[in-house]
Motif scaffolding. Structure first.
Motif, PDB file in Angstrom:
ATOM      1  N   MET A 245       0.821  -1.207   0.000  1.00 24.54           N
ATOM      2  CA  MET A 245       0.000   0.000   0.000  1.00 24.54           C
ATOM      3  C   MET A 245       0.859   1.263   0.000  1.00 24.54           C
ATOM      4  SD  MET A 245      -3.026   0.985  -0.326  1.00 24.54           S
ATOM      5  CE  MET A 245      -3.886  -0.556  -0.063  1.00 24.54           C
ATOM      6  N   ARG A 246       1.997   1.225   0.643  1.00 25.83           N
ATOM      7  CA  ARG A 246       2.877   2.403   0.654  1.00 25.83           C
ATOM      8  C   ARG A 246       3.284   2.784  -0.767  1.00 25.83           C
ATOM      9  NH1 ARG A 246       9.049   2.584   3.134  1.00 25.83           N
ATOM     10  NH2 ARG A 246       9.534   4.727   2.478  1.00 25.83           N
ATOM     11  N   ASN A 247       3.660   1.787  -1.562  1.00 26.34           N
ATOM     12  CA  ASN A 247       4.045   2.048  -2.944  1.00 26.34           C
ATOM     13  C   ASN A 247       2.858   2.560  -3.750  1.00 26.34           C
ATOM     14  OD1 ASN A 247       5.663  -0.217  -1.713  1.00 26.34           O
ATOM     15  ND2 ASN A 247       6.942   0.210  -3.480  1.00 26.34           N
ATOM     16  N   PHE A 248       1.707   1.921  -3.564  1.00 25.11           N
ATOM     17  CA  PHE A 248       0.511   2.273  -4.319  1.00 25.11           C
ATOM     18  C   PHE A 248       0.091   3.716  -4.032  1.00 25.11           C
ATOM     19  CE2 PHE A 248      -4.032   2.271  -5.244  1.00 25.11           C
ATOM     20  CZ  PHE A 248      -4.077   1.612  -6.467  1.00 25.11           C
ATOM     21  N   VAL A 249       0.099   4.087  -2.773  1.00 21.85           N
ATOM     22  CA  VAL A 249      -0.312   5.443  -2.380  1.00 21.85           C
ATOM     23  C   VAL A 249       0.619   6.491  -2.984  1.00 21.85           C
ATOM     24  CG1 VAL A 249      -0.461   7.015  -0.409  1.00 21.85           C
ATOM     25  CG2 VAL A 249      -1.513   4.753  -0.282  1.00 21.85           C
ATOM     26  N   ALA A 250       1.911   6.223  -2.995  1.00 20.96           N
ATOM     27  CA  ALA A 250       2.869   7.195  -3.533  1.00 20.96           C
ATOM     28  C   ALA A 250       2.670   7.404  -5.032  1.00 20.96           C
ATOM     29  CB  ALA A 250       4.300   6.728  -3.252  1.00 20.96           C
ATOM     30  N   VAL A 251       2.458   6.317  -5.774  1.00 16.38           N
ATOM     31  CA  VAL A 251       2.299   6.445  -7.229  1.00 16.38           C
ATOM     32  C   VAL A 251       0.979   7.122  -7.569  1.00 16.38           C
ATOM     33  CG1 VAL A 251       2.144   5.196  -9.414  1.00 16.38           C
ATOM     34  CG2 VAL A 251       3.758   4.445  -7.663  1.00 16.38           C
ATOM     35  N   THR A 252      -0.103   6.722  -6.922  1.00 17.73           N
ATOM     36  CA  THR A 252      -1.376   7.388  -7.189  1.00 17.73           C
ATOM     37  C   THR A 252      -1.306   8.860  -6.791  1.00 17.73           C
ATOM     38  OG1 THR A 252      -2.230   6.642  -5.042  1.00 17.73           O
ATOM     39  CG2 THR A 252      -2.777   5.304  -6.967  1.00 17.73           C
ATOM     40  N   GLY A 253      -0.497   9.160  -5.780  1.00 20.35           N
ATOM     41  CA  GLY A 253      -0.320  10.557  -5.390  1.00 20.35           C
ATOM     42  C   GLY A 253       0.308  11.385  -6.493  1.00 20.35           C
ATOM     43  N   ILE A 254       1.268  10.806  -7.212  1.00 20.39           N
ATOM     44  CA  ILE A 254       1.891  11.519  -8.332  1.00 20.39           C
ATOM     45  C   ILE A 254       0.870  11.787  -9.431  1.00 20.39           C
ATOM     46  CG2 ILE A 254       3.589  11.273 -10.202  1.00 20.39           C
ATOM     47  CD1 ILE A 254       5.353   9.740  -8.211  1.00 20.39           C
ATOM     48  N   ILE A 255       0.002  10.818  -9.712  1.00 22.94           N
ATOM     49  CA  ILE A 255      -1.027  11.003 -10.735  1.00 22.94           C
ATOM     50  C   ILE A 255      -2.018  12.080 -10.299  1.00 22.94           C
ATOM     51  CG2 ILE A 255      -2.751   9.867 -12.160  1.00 22.94           C
ATOM     52  CD1 ILE A 255       0.106   8.813 -12.513  1.00 22.94           C
ATOM     53  N   ARG A 256      -2.478  12.009  -9.066  1.00 26.03           N
ATOM     54  CA  ARG A 256      -3.434  13.015  -8.572  1.00 26.03           C
ATOM     55  C   ARG A 256      -2.811  14.409  -8.571  1.00 26.03           C
ATOM     56  NH1 ARG A 256      -4.862   8.731  -4.922  1.00 26.03           N
ATOM     57  NH2 ARG A 256      -6.989   8.015  -5.357  1.00 26.03           N
ATOM     58  N   GLN A 257      -1.549  14.481  -8.223  1.00 22.90           N
ATOM     59  CA  GLN A 257      -0.861  15.764  -8.234  1.00 22.90           C
ATOM     60  C   GLN A 257      -0.870  16.357  -9.639  1.00 22.90           C
ATOM     61  OE1 GLN A 257       3.600  16.063  -7.619  1.00 22.90           O
ATOM     62  NE2 GLN A 257       2.919  16.706  -5.574  1.00 22.90           N
ATOM     63  N   GLY A 258      -0.640  15.495 -10.649  1.00 23.32           N
ATOM     64  CA  GLY A 258      -0.688  15.962 -12.027  1.00 23.32           C
ATOM     65  C   GLY A 258      -2.071  16.397 -12.457  1.00 23.32           C
ATOM     66  N   GLN A 259      -3.100  15.750 -11.930  1.00 23.04           N
ATOM     67  CA  GLN A 259      -4.465  16.173 -12.235  1.00 23.04           C
ATOM     68  C   GLN A 259      -4.756  17.534 -11.630  1.00 23.04           C
ATOM     69  OE1 GLN A 259      -6.395  12.538 -10.671  1.00 23.04           O
ATOM     70  NE2 GLN A 259      -7.356  12.321 -12.690  1.00 23.04           N
ATOM     71  N   GLN A 260      -4.277  17.746 -10.428  1.00 20.73           N
ATOM     72  CA  GLN A 260      -4.538  19.017  -9.757  1.00 20.73           C
ATOM     73  C   GLN A 260      -3.879  20.198 -10.443  1.00 20.73           C
ATOM     74  OE1 GLN A 260      -3.178  18.153  -5.783  1.00 20.73           O
ATOM     75  NE2 GLN A 260      -4.912  16.800  -5.319  1.00 20.73           N
ATOM     76  N   ASN A 261      -2.705  19.983 -11.037  1.00 23.80           N
ATOM     77  CA  ASN A 261      -2.033  21.101 -11.705  1.00 23.80           C
ATOM     78  C   ASN A 261      -2.312  21.142 -13.207  1.00 23.80           C
ATOM     79  OD1 ASN A 261      -0.198  19.284 -13.011  1.00 23.80           O
ATOM     80  ND2 ASN A 261       1.145  19.316 -11.211  1.00 23.80           N
ATOM     81  N   GLY A 262      -3.224  20.306 -13.674  1.00 24.96           N
ATOM     82  CA  GLY A 262      -3.646  20.352 -15.064  1.00 24.96           C
ATOM     83  C   GLY A 262      -2.764  19.596 -16.037  1.00 24.96           C
ATOM     84  N   ALA A 263      -1.759  18.866 -15.541  1.00 21.85           N
ATOM     85  CA  ALA A 263      -0.875  18.127 -16.440  1.00 21.85           C
ATOM     86  C   ALA A 263      -1.542  16.866 -16.981  1.00 21.85           C
ATOM     87  CB  ALA A 263       0.417  17.764 -15.717  1.00 21.85           C
ATOM     88  N   PHE A 264      -2.399  16.243 -16.179  1.00 17.79           N
ATOM     89  CA  PHE A 264      -3.077  15.023 -16.580  1.00 17.79           C
ATOM     90  C   PHE A 264      -4.581  15.260 -16.633  1.00 17.79           C
ATOM     91  CE2 PHE A 264       0.571  12.958 -14.060  1.00 17.79           C
ATOM     92  CZ  PHE A 264       1.420  13.037 -15.154  1.00 17.79           C
ATOM     93  N   ALA A 265      -5.256  14.515 -17.465  1.00 16.79           N
ATOM     94  CA  ALA A 265      -6.702  14.662 -17.622  1.00 16.79           C
ATOM     95  C   ALA A 265      -7.415  14.429 -16.294  1.00 16.79           C
ATOM     96  CB  ALA A 265      -7.211  13.687 -18.677  1.00 16.79           C
ATOM     97  N   ALA A 266      -8.433  15.211 -16.053  1.00 15.84           N
ATOM     98  CA  ALA A 266      -9.150  15.126 -14.785  1.00 15.84           C
ATOM     99  C   ALA A 266     -10.015  13.881 -14.682  1.00 15.84           C
ATOM    100  CB  ALA A 266     -10.026  16.370 -14.601  1.00 15.84           C
ATOM    101  N   ASP A 267     -10.357  13.270 -15.821  1.00 14.13           N
ATOM    102  CA  ASP A 267     -11.296  12.151 -15.785  1.00 14.13           C
ATOM    103  C   ASP A 267     -10.615  10.782 -15.753  1.00 14.13           C
ATOM    104  OD1 ASP A 267     -10.290  12.357 -18.322  1.00 14.13           O
ATOM    105  OD2 ASP A 267     -12.208  12.043 -19.357  1.00 14.13           O
ATOM    106  N   ILE A 268      -9.293  10.740 -15.658  1.00  8.01           N
ATOM    107  CA  ILE A 268      -8.632   9.438 -15.543  1.00  8.01           C
ATOM    108  C   ILE A 268      -8.661   8.987 -14.085  1.00  8.01           C
ATOM    109  CG2 ILE A 268      -7.101   9.847 -17.515  1.00  8.01           C
ATOM    110  CD1 ILE A 268      -4.839  10.365 -15.483  1.00  8.01           C
ATOM    111  N   ASP A 269      -8.544   7.692 -13.871  1.00  8.55           N
ATOM    112  CA  ASP A 269      -8.539   7.140 -12.525  1.00  8.55           C
ATOM    113  C   ASP A 269      -7.100   6.840 -12.107  1.00  8.55           C
ATOM    114  OD1 ASP A 269      -9.553   5.914 -10.112  1.00  8.55           O
ATOM    115  OD2 ASP A 269      -9.030   3.999 -11.040  1.00  8.55           O
TER     116      ASP A 269
END
Length: 237
Positions: free
Chosen positions: A129-153
């Motif tokens: 879970m530690r690894n999973f949380v860190a990687v999903t955090g990078i994706i969410r961070q990109g969604q928040q700053n507009g780098a990644f699409a908002a509708d991806i999971d």
């Protein structure tokens, strides 16, 4: 459970021996006596550091995954990199780590992908879970700053990255036999191919001025037969 502090001495030898044993034979086929013999210690010495075989198993897996978790967490905390660069760095690390530490990767593949549902579930929370949380955090961070699409999971993206790395690793010795994959390419090459596909997708983008991209025809046109230039024989009167 926390790992013992004296990893440089007896506990490290035990973890190294257990990593080899679990990676080669699996949890159920390895005994504490096997690990003790491999490490050159007594069974009592193992139980001094690890209260059970299950605790030793978790310690081995945690050590195998620790480098990835620390790298992903460090990326997440950085403010001098774009989210796109963070994701590229993460995928490159994933491939290099998997290809460069084959024993650890074999261990993860064997003990996670090939175990029953209950064993797999028991490992997720304390180890992965530690690894999973860190990687999903990078994706969410990109969604928040507009780098990644908002509708991806983010969770799905994380699973896709992990599954892709494992598939390439499992076929690493025959990758050059697959059409389109480069013979003798290193882990960075495969990582960059996956990164570009993940970010660019596989659906063709619209052409200039909003015109739809060209699509291949259903079937190639058949070449016309060349007309014969030979003259027909003249009929007799």
């Amino acid at each position: 459970m926390t790992l013992p502090s004296d990893l440089a001495s007896g506990a490290r030898a035990i973890l190294d021996a257990a990593t080899i044993a679990f990676a080669r034979a699996g949890f159920d086929s390895v005994s504490i006596a096997d690990i003790a013999a491999q490490a050159g210690v007594s069974k009592a010495n193992i139980f001094h550091h690890f209260k059970s075989k299950e605790a030793l198993h978790q310690g081995v897996l945690r050590e195998a995954c620790k480098g990835h978790a620390e790298f992903a967490e460090a990326l997440l905390a950085r403010t001098d990199m774009s989210s796109v660069d963070k994701l590229k760095a993460l995928i490159r690390f994933d491939f290099a780590d998997a290809f460069g530490h084959e024993l650890n990767t074999h261990l993860v593949v064997r003990e996670v992908l090939n175990t029953g549902c209950c064993a797999g579930r028991d490992l997720v929370e304390p180890v992965f879970m530690r690894n999973f949380v860190a990687v999903t955090g990078i994706i969410r961070q990109g969604q928040q700053n507009g780098a990644f699409a908002a509708d991806i999971d983010p969770s799905t993206v994380t699973m896709m990255i992990g599954a892709t790395v494992i598939l390439f690793f499992q076929n690493r010795h025959i990758l050059d036999r697959f059409p389109g994959l480069q013979a003798g390419a290193g882990s960075d090459t495969y990582a960059d191919l996956v990164f570009r596909t993940l970010l660019g997708g596989v659906i063709a983008k619209p052409g200039p001025a909003g015109t739809p991209a060209a699509t291949p025809s259903a079937a190639p046109a058949q070449p016309r037969r060349a007309r014969s230039t030979a003259s027909k024989p003249r009929q007799k009167a």
